[in-house]
Structures are given as C-alpha cells and as structure tokens.
Design an enzyme around this catalytic site. Structure first.
Site, PDB file in Angstrom:
ATOM      1  CB  CYS A  39      -1.018   0.000   1.128  1.00  0.00           C
ATOM      2  SG  CYS A  39      -0.362  -0.340   2.746  1.00  0.00           S
ATOM      3  CG  HIS A  79       2.068  -1.556  19.672  1.00  0.00           C
ATOM      4  ND1 HIS A  79       1.088  -0.982  20.440  1.00  0.00           N
ATOM      5  CD2 HIS A  79       3.234  -1.376  20.337  1.00  0.00           C
ATOM      6  CE1 HIS A  79       1.636  -0.475  21.545  1.00  0.00           C
ATOM      7  NE2 HIS A  79       2.935  -0.699  21.498  1.00  0.00           N
TER       8      HIS A  79
END
Length: 146
Positions: free
Chosen positions: A24, A83
């Site tokens: 992406c 995270h």
C-alpha cells in the site's frame, strides 16, 4: 467549443494503482505522483539507505508501526495486530518509549537506535515516521549529505 446539451464531459485520465500484496505504501506513492515510479524493490532500497543517512540529531523522535502479537494471558495467539511505538532521545540517550513496556527501555547512543531500527525493519512490515520541526522538514536536513 460548447458541448451538446446533456453531454457529459469526459473524465480526466487519473492514474490509480489497486492494492496488491502488502504494497500500500508503494501504491500510495505512485498514486500521488500519478505514475508508476516506485516498485517494492525501490521502496525497500530507499528504506535501507536513509537508515544510515538519517541525521538523528535533527530528528525530534521516531514513531514505528510494528506487527504485535496477540495474547490471552500467557497464551500467545497466531494473530498479529499493528502497534505504534515511540523512540526519542533525552539528554543524549535514546529510549524506546513503547507504551506496552513497564518503563522506558534504554537504546543508548545513535548506534543503538540505528541497530534497533535495523532489527525492526528486518522483521518486515515496519513503517517508520520521523518527527521533525517544520524548518528541518522544509530544508530536508533530516538526511545527511552523501
């Protein structure tokens, strides 16, 4: 020249890459630049090269987005979540300020933070954001000259 009544203007030609694999970031770069300039290999090389060229004294901090294991108590599940972790230099010492740690983890000097970044990037699927002042960003001085 005027169009016939009811005729629709032709849409502009817009370059658009669709999602493939976990690329992406590459797709986003190419879509913003409106052409295929970056490949996975080129993006990987850019990530490796600025690591050694980072002018760390000009960087306020780093924010990493890392895969993080999911667990239920002592049982670790085969799932991964993302995270965010902060790295920052305070009084000449770099720290891992991961909110999951009980206390800041000392990374040491520039070599220590570079080793930590290299290990994180080697695991794959790691994103690094640099936090710099507007002046540093405008000058591009977060990278050392070749």
């Amino acid at each position: 020249m005027s169009q016939a009544p009811g005729a629709q203007p032709s849409p502009p030609s817009v370059y658009h890459e669709r999602q493939r694999l976990e690329l992406c970031a590459v797709h986003a770069l190419n879509n913003v630049l409106q052409q295929q300039l970056f490949s996975q290999e080129a993006a990987d090389e850019i990530c490796k090269r600025p690591l050694s060229q980072l002018a760390l004294p000009k960087v306020l901090g780093l924010i990493l987005n890392l895969p993080s294991p999911v667990s239920l108590g002592l049982l670790s599940l085969p799932l991964r979540r993302r995270h965010w972790v902060a790295l920052r230099q305070v009084d000449g010492v770099y720290y891992n300020l991961d909110s999951k740690l009980r206390a800041p983890e000392v990374l040491g000097d520039e070599d220590g933070v570079r080793a930590f970044l290299a290990a994180a990037l080697a695991q794959g699927l790691c994103e690094v954001l640099l936090v710099v002042t507007k002046e540093v960003e405008e000058q591009g001085s977060w990278l050392q000259a070749d």
